[in-house]
Design a protein around this motif. Sequence first.
Motif, short mmCIF file in Angstrom:
data_model
loop_
_atom_site.label_atom_id
_atom_site.label_comp_id
_atom_site.label_asym_id
_atom_site.label_seq_id
_atom_site.Cartn_x
_atom_site.Cartn_y
_atom_site.Cartn_z
N ASP A 50 -28.11 15.10 34.38
CA ASP A 50 -27.39 13.99 35.29
C ASP A 50 -27.25 14.54 36.54
O ASP A 50 -26.44 15.57 36.64
CB ASP A 50 -26.05 13.56 34.85
CG ASP A 50 -25.31 12.66 35.83
OD1 ASP A 50 -25.78 12.42 37.10
OD2 ASP A 50 -24.23 12.01 35.35
N ALA A 53 -23.65 15.25 38.30
CA ALA A 53 -22.67 16.00 37.69
C ALA A 53 -22.86 17.56 38.25
O ALA A 53 -22.05 18.43 37.85
CB ALA A 53 -22.78 15.96 36.12
N ASP A 97 -18.76 18.08 43.09
CA ASP A 97 -20.32 17.61 42.56
C ASP A 97 -21.09 16.61 43.52
O ASP A 97 -20.54 15.92 44.56
CB ASP A 97 -19.84 16.82 41.22
CG ASP A 97 -19.34 17.68 40.36
OD1 ASP A 97 -19.41 19.04 40.39
OD2 ASP A 97 -18.84 17.32 39.10
N THR A 101 -17.21 13.78 42.85
CA THR A 101 -16.06 14.67 42.14
C THR A 101 -15.80 16.13 42.61
O THR A 101 -16.62 16.61 42.76
CB THR A 101 -16.42 14.67 40.54
OG1 THR A 101 -16.62 13.22 40.13
CG2 THR A 101 -15.13 15.07 39.76
N ASP A 125 -11.73 12.03 41.73
CA ASP A 125 -13.13 11.43 42.23
C ASP A 125 -13.01 11.21 43.44
O ASP A 125 -12.33 11.43 44.22
CB ASP A 125 -12.99 9.97 41.21
CG ASP A 125 -12.09 9.00 41.80
OD1 ASP A 125 -11.14 9.06 42.72
OD2 ASP A 125 -11.47 8.03 40.79
N ASP A 132 -9.25 14.46 35.51
CA ASP A 132 -9.03 15.54 34.57
C ASP A 132 -8.30 16.62 34.85
O ASP A 132 -8.29 16.92 36.16
CB ASP A 132 -10.52 15.95 34.15
CG ASP A 132 -10.47 16.77 32.78
OD1 ASP A 132 -9.65 16.73 31.98
OD2 ASP A 132 -11.24 17.55 32.75
N ARG A 508 -21.27 25.10 34.54
CA ARG A 508 -20.61 23.97 34.73
C ARG A 508 -19.00 24.32 33.99
O ARG A 508 -17.74 24.08 34.55
CB ARG A 508 -21.02 22.54 34.31
CG ARG A 508 -20.14 21.33 34.66
CD ARG A 508 -20.71 20.19 34.71
NE ARG A 508 -19.86 19.02 34.96
CZ ARG A 508 -19.44 18.67 36.21
NH1 ARG A 508 -20.16 19.45 37.28
NH2 ARG A 508 -18.71 17.71 36.40
N SER A 532 -21.56 16.90 28.15
CA SER A 532 -21.46 15.39 28.10
C SER A 532 -21.68 15.21 29.41
O SER A 532 -22.29 14.14 29.61
CB SER A 532 -20.17 15.17 27.48
OG SER A 532 -20.05 13.68 27.71
N GLU A 533 -21.14 15.69 30.41
CA GLU A 533 -21.15 15.45 31.79
C GLU A 533 -22.60 15.48 32.24
O GLU A 533 -22.89 14.59 33.18
CB GLU A 533 -20.15 16.01 32.59
CG GLU A 533 -18.78 15.79 32.27
CD GLU A 533 -17.81 16.93 32.69
OE1 GLU A 533 -16.29 16.51 32.60
OE2 GLU A 533 -18.01 17.90 33.36
#
Length: 559
Positions: A50, A53, A97, A101, A125, A132, A508, A532-533
């Motif tokens: 992704d 990310a 990111d 983010t 964000d 987070d 990351r 996951s990200e």
Amino acid sequence: MSNSPTPRRRSARRRTTAIGTFTAVAALLGMAVQAGTASADNPASGTKVDTGALPMKLSPSQRAELIREADTSTAATATTLGLSAKEKLVVRDVVKDRDGTTHTRYERTYAGLPVLGGDMVVATDKSGKVTDVNRASKAKLAGTDTGAEVKPAAAEKQALGAAKSEKSTKTKASQEPRKVVWLVDTKGGAPVIAYETVIGGLQKDGTPNELHVITDAVTGKKLRQWQAVHNGTGNTMYSGQVTLGTAQSGSQYTLSDTQRGNHRTYNLNRGTSGGTLFTGPDDVWGNGQPSNAETAGADAHYGAALTWDYYKGVHGRNGIRNDGVGATSRVHYGNNYSNAFWQNGCFCMTYGDGAGNAKPLTSIDVAAHEMTHGVTSATGNMQYSREPGGLNEATSDIFAAAVEFNAKNPSDVGDYLVGEKIDIRGNGTPLRYMDKPSKDGRSLDNWSSSAGNVDVHYSSGIANHFFYLLSEGSGKKVVNGVSYDSPTYDNKPVTGIGIDKAAKIWFRALTTKFNTTTNYAAARTGTLAAASELFGGTASAEYKAVANAWAAVNVGSRP
């Protein structure tokens, strides 16, 4: 001809040399190098990364502006996080990111005292909403008594004694003991008022000493100690004929890489301080033999360039601190010195010439290992003791191999061996093995409850083994002509995803999840979150591979 420095690119021919074996100094504990890469034998599988990310490539001025913005809102952020009135946040780093983010890394103070183990990473964000928070400690500081019964002099005496028991020489406090709040592995998680003393001098093998000792300011008990010096056209000894970034001033050339933050390489000439910048009239460095002082300089300069290019090209990181500033390399440290190390204080990598001054410790993986200690210090900063220390060492191992694979140098191809070129043992064997770390006789293949009691250079084997399995998978295989056979703790197979994806996951996690107290359980959590990200959630092949690889080294279970 202008006297202003002019960037140069230089190449030179390698000459073969036969060098006999030598007796290595005990261990090269300060330079553990390992990691992995995607291979033709085991192609990466699963979903595409992704790109939102992935970290944005920031110029030094863009990064500085993000830090400035974060600085102006620390009070508001502290309130949002529910910190007490006496707690202040100090911005250490900011990563952004591509999807907007922002991950801001903070240190913390309480009543003006540094809080060791109080660091955190806060993700927001693009609208500024906190999404987070990764904390090194969840302990509450409100109401903590900052009084001390022990005098600073007593803490200093204890620290000097700790250094002498490690057989350090020329020991002296490099700074006065400072009062701190200690949050690392305290009883019941309660904060402890303590002193931090840093002892200078030399370690028993001649490596500079930066021993940190934590003393309880109420009871006088020693709480922890750790070492902050991390023992990390050229005719090179290990990489053949290569191109180097140099500068010209008048009729002279120097090993100054103006394209990579003005990284410079110095000759210590068997001393332990000072040194002179490599300078010459012909822009040709070394002859491939250790007897020529420029040869080691060319190797170190080349390794630094490869590492800079890897972090910038693969991970978007502009130098060790992401600020566009190059570090310094220093070669020919001491006499018969079989080690290499990183120091934050001088922002430099330093290399010895090995036993008999015959094998300088300047191979690609060693250079990348030492520079990565600087990256870790600027990001996750896992404390250099117990399980966090093992993860700190493993991070340098991981990216050392990643740089080696990425370089694609035919004279030093990528592999999962540690320091295979420098022959530190004197018998032609590598220092370490990533597919099965215990092959070196000391490193751990798998986690156990006693892992935190093992020297960090050997407990790093757990993460190194994990990373090899994540990259290449378990069982027998051949990568770039080297045979591997990696076992698993649970006797179940692991399918690798390739080093490119594995390195992105680890990077990351390092830059957005890890902190000073991250242990193996937390590293599993952080890398799963990163997978996951990057790759689209818990159902992705990459997420499952991370979980399986950790289970294969006895950290957590399979999904």
